[in-house]
Design an enzyme around this catalytic site. Structure first.
Site, PDB file in Angstrom:
ATOM      1  N   ASP A  71      -7.638  -7.562   1.036  1.00  0.00           N
ATOM      2  CA  ASP A  71      -6.666  -7.708   2.133  1.00  0.00           C
ATOM      3  C   ASP A  71      -7.347  -7.252   3.412  1.00  0.00           C
ATOM      4  OD1 ASP A  71      -6.219  -4.622   1.518  1.00  0.00           O
ATOM      5  OD2 ASP A  71      -5.355  -5.064   3.502  1.00  0.00           O
ATOM      6  N   CYS A  83      -6.210 -27.281   9.446  1.00  0.00           N
ATOM      7  CA  CYS A  83      -5.028 -26.510   9.868  1.00  0.00           C
ATOM      8  C   CYS A  83      -4.398 -27.181  11.091  1.00  0.00           C
ATOM      9  CB  CYS A  83      -5.449 -25.070  10.193  1.00  0.00           C
ATOM     10  SG  CYS A  83      -5.985 -24.817  11.886  1.00  0.00           S
ATOM     11  N   HIS A 109      -4.903 -20.647  12.086  1.00  0.00           N
ATOM     12  CA  HIS A 109      -6.251 -21.153  11.781  1.00  0.00           C
ATOM     13  C   HIS A 109      -7.061 -20.137  10.983  1.00  0.00           C
ATOM     14  CE1 HIS A 109     -10.316 -22.631  12.003  1.00  0.00           C
ATOM     15  NE2 HIS A 109     -10.648 -21.410  12.411  1.00  0.00           N
ATOM     16  N   ASP A 150       0.868  -1.170   0.000  1.00  0.00           N
ATOM     17  CA  ASP A 150       0.000   0.000   0.000  1.00  0.00           C
ATOM     18  C   ASP A 150       0.908   1.224   0.000  1.00  0.00           C
ATOM     19  OD1 ASP A 150      -3.026   0.959   1.856  1.00  0.00           O
ATOM     20  OD2 ASP A 150      -2.161   1.604  -0.043  1.00  0.00           O
ATOM     21  N   CYS A 198     -11.869 -28.251   9.572  1.00  0.00           N
ATOM     22  CA  CYS A 198     -10.646 -27.528   9.222  1.00  0.00           C
ATOM     23  C   CYS A 198      -9.431 -28.450   9.328  1.00  0.00           C
ATOM     24  CB  CYS A 198     -10.475 -26.319  10.152  1.00  0.00           C
ATOM     25  SG  CYS A 198      -9.026 -25.320   9.772  1.00  0.00           S
ATOM     26  N   CYS A 250      -6.505 -27.075  14.397  1.00  0.00           N
ATOM     27  CA  CYS A 250      -7.674 -27.954  14.441  1.00  0.00           C
ATOM     28  C   CYS A 250      -7.297 -29.420  14.352  1.00  0.00           C
ATOM     29  CB  CYS A 250      -8.630 -27.597  13.304  1.00  0.00           C
ATOM     30  SG  CYS A 250      -9.268 -25.925  13.470  1.00  0.00           S
TER      31      CYS A 250
HETATM   32  C1  LIG Z   1     -11.220  -3.783   9.061  1.00  0.00           C
HETATM   33  O1  LIG Z   1      -9.870  -3.342   9.202  1.00  0.00           O
HETATM   34  C2  LIG Z   1      -9.773  -2.031   9.721  1.00  0.00           C
HETATM   35  O2  LIG Z   1     -10.158  -1.062   8.740  1.00  0.00           O
HETATM   36  C3  LIG Z   1      -9.032  -0.728   7.971  1.00  0.00           C
HETATM   37  C4  LIG Z   1      -9.225  -1.454   6.687  1.00  0.00           C
HETATM   38  N1  LIG Z   1      -9.941  -0.603   5.771  1.00  0.00           N
HETATM   39  C5  LIG Z   1      -9.292   0.005   4.778  1.00  0.00           C
HETATM   40  N2  LIG Z   1      -9.878   0.850   3.892  1.00  0.00           N
HETATM   41  C6  LIG Z   1      -8.903   1.296   3.082  1.00  0.00           C
HETATM   42  C7  LIG Z   1      -8.934   2.234   2.035  1.00  0.00           C
HETATM   43  C8  LIG Z   1      -7.724   2.562   1.398  1.00  0.00           C
HETATM   44  C9  LIG Z   1      -7.668   3.564   0.350  1.00  0.00           C
HETATM   45  O3  LIG Z   1      -8.687   4.177  -0.041  1.00  0.00           O
HETATM   46  N3  LIG Z   1      -6.460   3.852  -0.210  1.00  0.00           N
HETATM   47  C10 LIG Z   1      -5.330   3.202   0.189  1.00  0.00           C
HETATM   48  N4  LIG Z   1      -4.150   3.528  -0.418  1.00  0.00           N
HETATM   49  N5  LIG Z   1      -5.327   2.246   1.128  1.00  0.00           N
HETATM   50  C11 LIG Z   1      -6.507   1.930   1.778  1.00  0.00           C
HETATM   51  C12 LIG Z   1      -6.494   0.979   2.803  1.00  0.00           C
HETATM   52  C13 LIG Z   1      -7.688   0.679   3.473  1.00  0.00           C
HETATM   53  N6  LIG Z   1      -7.971  -0.154   4.546  1.00  0.00           N
HETATM   54  C14 LIG Z   1      -7.808  -1.205   8.702  1.00  0.00           C
HETATM   55  O4  LIG Z   1      -6.966  -0.103   8.925  1.00  0.00           O
HETATM   56  C15 LIG Z   1      -8.329  -1.748   9.992  1.00  0.00           C
HETATM   57  O5  LIG Z   1      -8.241  -0.805  11.039  1.00  0.00           O
HETATM   58 ZN   LIG Z   2      -8.311 -24.674  11.809  1.00  0.00          ZN
END
Ligand SMILES: CO[C@@H]1O[C@H](CNc2nc3cc4c(=O)[nH]c(N)nc4cc3[nH]2)[C@@H](O)[C@H]1O
Ligand SMILES: [Zn+2]
Length: 373
Positions: A267, A307, A336, A93, A305, A310
């Site tokens: 991710d 893994c 897991h 990122d 599972c 498990c």
């Molecule tokens: C569910 O997890 C929580 O929520 C966040 C995940 N949500 C998330 N939305 C995102 C949007 C962007 C974006 O618009 N641009 C770039 N470059 N990277 C991004 C990375 C992102 N990650 C984690 O930080 C965690 O705290």
């Molecule tokens: Zn497992």
């Protein structure tokens, strides 16, 4: 080994797609889930264990690695793959999102962002050009454009202004990235939950031209219904023959809903972060292994599972090592959770190829409704 980066669509079922991204460092089966390896490690996991869960690619972060140990140091040591002993694809990122969510004293201008490190308060600057340089120094296979992700809720003017800045930064990112065969640059669609701004962003990105397209600006607190509402149209605005990457998602049902709507890559820190806290994702729902009711339970976490957690341990054991704060607790539950996430990705790839995604999704939700876990 492919010399260049290319995406082969193998089958579709409704809007769901399955395919393969060929890269010089190996193939990425889609839909793909990327474990998060923020500071050059997927926390509590050896790289060979990450591979054993079925992951083809993992994610690294420009923001964290530029602060510590610095991109220059990693480059001098042979790049991120060698440094962290993971020779398969890495996506990084670009840093803007993490600056806004982690750093202090931020100043945002047309040029980029200046900020103070959350680690030691030192001052830093990120621009599209510097972000491209850092990701090049790391040796990232899939580079993300430097963008700005507005916190939701935000008013339309703020969202438009932020999206248009990100599109200007996307142009600068592409110019700075240059032509790097075997490496990919992904554009990031912004526009909040505004369909017209999402369309404007998708058009701007396609005019510039990228190897893949991310749906950004989501999983920022909008909730699943609003996110799915946006995913009902946003992926369709992106080129059909390029990978579509939904950033930061998510819980298992978020992932299934995103694949159903045409997303190819995702991710999320959730499986690893929650694994360390004793929260296990299973086919039948979430198990909080620290709960007293597991203290004498000889059963595995999830009978379906395969893994190591498990296969070789009881719920009683997992409960014990979490209660006694033993290191193996986070290792086993992270393994897991990542294994479970990769299992549903494989099941979805198979179901889309067989044209049975709807039936698979129905059973996925029925299993989770069982509740007696
Ligand atoms: C569910 O997890 C929580 O929520 C966040 C995940 N949500 C998330 N939305 C995102 C949007 C962007 C974006 O618009 N641009 C770039 N470059 N990277 C991004 C990375 C992102 N990650 C984690 O930080 C965690 O705290
Ligand atoms: Zn497992």
């Amino acid at each position: 080994m492919a010399e260049r980066f290319n995406f082969e669509l193998k089958a579709t079922d409704g809007k769901a797609r399955t395919g393969v991204i060929n890269t010089p460092r190996g193939e990425i089966r889609t839909p793909a889930f990327m474990p998060v390896g923020t500071a050059a490690t997927v926390k509590a996991m050896m790289p060979e264990s990450v591979r054993a869960t079925g992951a083809d690619i993992l994610l690294g972060n420009t923001y964290h690695l530029m602060l510590r140990p610095t991109a220059e140091r990693i480059n001098n040591l042979g790049g991120l793959h060698k440094f962290m002993n993971w020779e398969r694809p890495i996506l990084t990122d670009s840093g803007g999102f993490q600056v806004m969510s982690l750093a202090g004293l931020r100043k945002l201008t047309e040029k980029g962002v200046t900020f103070k490190s959350h680690i030691d308060g030192s001052k830093h600057e990120l621009t599209p050009e510097r972000s491209m340089e850092i990701q090049r120094l790391l040796g990232s296979d899939i580079v993300m454009c430097f963008d700005e992700c507005p916190a939701l809720p935000a008013d339309r003017d703020r969202i438009a202004e932020s999206m248009r800045l990100s599109m200007r930064w996307a142009e600068r990112s592409k110019d700075a990235f240059g032509d790097r065969p075997g490496h990919a640059l992904f554009g990031i669609q912004q526009g909040g939950l505004e369909q017209d701004f999402r369309e404007e962003s998708a058009e701007a990105l396609q005019k510039i031209g990228f190897d893949g397209y991310a749906v950004g600006g989501l999983a920022v607190g909008e909730g699943q219904e609003a996110m799915f509402g946006c995913l009902d149209y946003a992926p369709d605005m992106l080129p059909v023959d390029k990978p579509r990457y939904l950033m930061g998602v998510g819980k298992p049902d978020d992932i299934v809903g995103a694949v159903k709507r045409g997303i190819d890559m995702m991710d999320c820190v959730l499986p690893s972060r929650s694994g360390r806290t004793g929260q296990a994702f299973t086919r039948y729902g979430v198990v909080n292994i620290k709960n007293a009711r597991h203290a004498d339970d000889p059963r595995p976490l999830d009978e379906t599972c395969t893994c190591p957690a498990c296969t070789n341990y009881s719920r009683a054991y997992l409960h014990h090592v979490f209660r006694s704060n033993e290191m193996i607790s986070g290792m086993l539950l992270t393994w897991h959770n990542l294994h479970y996430f990769q299992t549903i990705m494989q099941e979805m790839r198979d179901a889309i190829a067989a044209g049975t995604f709807d039936a698979w999704e129905k059973k996925f939700h029925e299993d989770r409704a069982r509740g007696d876990i």
